[in-house]
Scaffold this active site. Structure first.
Site, short mmCIF file in Angstrom:
data_model
loop_
_atom_site.label_atom_id
_atom_site.label_comp_id
_atom_site.label_asym_id
_atom_site.label_seq_id
_atom_site.Cartn_x
_atom_site.Cartn_y
_atom_site.Cartn_z
N THR A 174 -78.37 -15.95 -7.88
CA THR A 174 -79.83 -16.70 -7.15
C THR A 174 -80.13 -15.64 -6.19
O THR A 174 -79.52 -14.64 -6.00
CB THR A 174 -78.86 -17.88 -6.38
OG1 THR A 174 -77.90 -18.49 -7.04
CG2 THR A 174 -80.09 -18.71 -5.71
N ARG A 202 -80.10 -28.61 -16.79
CA ARG A 202 -79.22 -28.71 -15.48
C ARG A 202 -80.04 -28.05 -14.38
O ARG A 202 -80.62 -27.14 -14.48
CB ARG A 202 -78.03 -27.80 -16.14
CG ARG A 202 -77.20 -27.76 -14.61
CD ARG A 202 -77.26 -26.34 -13.92
NE ARG A 202 -76.14 -26.29 -12.94
CZ ARG A 202 -76.15 -25.09 -12.11
NH1 ARG A 202 -77.43 -24.29 -12.03
NH2 ARG A 202 -75.27 -25.27 -11.12
N VAL A 203 -79.83 -28.76 -13.29
CA VAL A 203 -80.72 -28.47 -11.97
C VAL A 203 -79.29 -28.18 -11.15
O VAL A 203 -78.55 -28.90 -10.90
CB VAL A 203 -81.62 -29.26 -11.42
CG1 VAL A 203 -82.11 -28.96 -10.12
CG2 VAL A 203 -82.41 -29.49 -12.56
N GLY A 204 -79.33 -26.99 -10.49
CA GLY A 204 -77.99 -26.67 -9.25
C GLY A 204 -78.91 -26.87 -7.90
O GLY A 204 -79.95 -27.66 -7.69
N ASP A 205 -78.28 -26.27 -6.97
CA ASP A 205 -78.72 -26.72 -5.36
C ASP A 205 -79.98 -25.78 -5.06
O ASP A 205 -80.69 -26.39 -4.03
CB ASP A 205 -77.64 -26.43 -4.45
CG ASP A 205 -77.26 -24.90 -4.70
OD1 ASP A 205 -77.17 -24.20 -5.87
OD2 ASP A 205 -77.11 -24.37 -3.48
N THR A 225 -76.03 -19.56 -2.37
CA THR A 225 -75.88 -19.20 -3.57
C THR A 225 -74.43 -19.53 -3.83
O THR A 225 -73.50 -19.28 -2.91
CB THR A 225 -76.18 -17.75 -3.71
OG1 THR A 225 -75.49 -17.30 -5.10
CG2 THR A 225 -75.38 -16.85 -2.62
N GLY A 228 -73.48 -24.33 -7.73
CA GLY A 228 -74.46 -25.26 -7.21
C GLY A 228 -74.16 -26.73 -7.12
O GLY A 228 -74.16 -27.43 -6.07
#
Lengths: 306, 306
Positions: A174, A202-205, A225, A228
């Site tokens: 990240t 997929r989506v992280g933070d 980072t 997530g």
């Protein structure tokens, strides 16, 4: 002159020391240094924290060593699926984008969404349509091709595993930046290619305001980072703000508590960069390392990995 | 027996009273009542808060009066693009999905993501692929067609405006549920079709853990509805938790502060439903109304609109 400063990161977790050849290390350090100084010069000339974090993140997105923009990892389908977000601490307006392809600078798209749409978050094809309307630069797949990312995907496919940025060790790719400008405004931005071999959209933070990115002139600016999913569940970035605002913690204390205690307790690996409204910078991490750099009007440039 | 209870909502803002015919009002009330009692019975039989909120939201998704699932609004392309999220207060695990089409029950997909993937949030085509792997029910476009939503889209297209749920007045369609079970566990879930005529893959607060949905056994469970962009920027759901946890506010005080002060200050219209670990229920809103219902083991069923 009022104190100002900037910190950037190129991801938490590090390559095994034996894999980090002097050449590779030099390339990382050169990228971090260039990103930091490009943002710092904006601040020095009286520019805004918002512009500084955007430009610093763009430098990292354009560099092929970091997992964002050009150097983004391959997903399961062999594509580059990117997320980014940005927030202005002066008024808490924010922009975020998830699951976009072929956009050269996702952080710039996030900023355009913040400034030129009625929305905070756009996703997928629709977000790309907005990027085209705003005349943002697109690149073909070849631009995003990097041999080492391709090799990572092949290894991940072979093991049938979704993998973190690098297969050889835990590395969470990240990039991000946080800044305080001479007017006392804070800003934060984050951008990522996510996980190698990721599936299912997929989506992280990173694109989630309050989880991966947060800025508020009353407290601090944060870019995270790490793994997530854990950052999402405990709202890491907003939580540091809340601890400062509601429990009167100092930045250092709030960062330590969230990264070294709350995240550790739930098994969440990673770190973050933070700057408060006084120009104090913290870069806590509970992983093996964090690619990072910082400089304020009072202090020299520092670049660190481990 | 330990106190238990559940609250649900069918969106903030209301139709003009002259447009809300007795027949329409009866249909809304019937839907709210059925949703609430279906969840309540689960709690009464000793079931989990997590199952109760999922089932209550599914009833509203299957009802064509509410903007979620079957009754979801049309986006600019004439499709139904849905978001949902769910969180378990016992361990703060969570699932969320954004921008999915043709999935009959987005809240069930969010729960499957939480329980059967390594992730918290999936989006778009990828999320639908995961839904197919989990054998979730899909419906064709016809299932989601409702004449009044179609008429809303035509009006919105005519005015070239992105619109809230109903063109005639500000109405923010979202559905949600919060519950406390006999074991003292809290849970929250939210589901929406978003804004009529929305473009660009716009995502509001409903699928964002900490913004539209949050649950933590230490404090409360929250489901929001309103102008999502404002809820996203100030992390409404997590903020109520933080005020209780860090400033020792009671649920009522935290809800009032966030909904009637912080949201109002930035122009954010809407409301939320909340239940704390003692079974206290709050349903604050700064809009004209909030479609809502509640019942605890100590109190009778209450259904309210204005």
């Amino acid at each position: 002159m009022k104190k100002f400063g900037i910190a950037i990161h190129g991801g938490a977790g590090v390559m095994r020391r034996k894999d980090l050849t002097p050449d590779k290390e030099k390339k990382y350090r050169e990228g971090l240094s260039r990103s930091l100084m490009t943002g710092y010069e904006i601040l020095e000339q009286g520019g805004s924290a918002l512009d500084a974090v955007e430009v610093s993140v763009r430098v990292l997105e354009d560099h092929d060593s970091f997992n964002a923009g050009r150097g983004a990892v391959f997903n399961h389908e062999g594509k580059h699926e990117m997320d980014a977000s940005i927030m202005d601490g002066a008024n808490q307006i924010a922009g975020a984008v998830c699951s976009v392809h072929n956009v050269r600078n996702p952080v710039l798209l996030a900023k355009e969404i913040m400034l030129h749409s009625e929305h905070v978050m756009l996703c997928g094809d629709g977000a790309e349509e907005f990027a085209r309307e705003r005349k943002l630069q697109f690149e073909d797949d070849e631009y995003f091709f990097t041999q080492h990312r391709f090799d990572q995907l092949q290894r991940a496919l072979g093991k049938k595993q979704m993998q973190l940025d690098d297969g050889s060790t835990k590395k969470f790719g990240t990039v991000g930046a946080v800044a305080l400008d001479q007017s006392g405004n804070l800003a934060a931005a984050t951008s990522t290619g996510g996980l190698t071999n990721k599936r299912f959209g997929r989506v992280g933070d990173s694109p989630i305001i309050g989880a991966g990115t947060y800025a508020n002139n009353q407290s601090c600016a944060i870019s995270c980072t790490g793994h997530g999913e854990y950052f999402l569940r405990i709202m890491v970035a907003y939580d540091i703000h809340a601890l400062m605002q509601y429990k009167n913690m100092k930045l250092k204390e709030a960062c330590e508590y969230v990264v070294m205690k709350k995240l550790v307790d739930i098994g969440g690996e990673g770190g973050l960069i933070a700057i408060d409204h006084l120009g104090n910078i913290e870069t806590p991490f509970n992983s093996d390392g964090l690619y990072r750099a910082k400089k304020t009007s009072d202090t020299e440039l520092e670049i660190d990995i481990y």
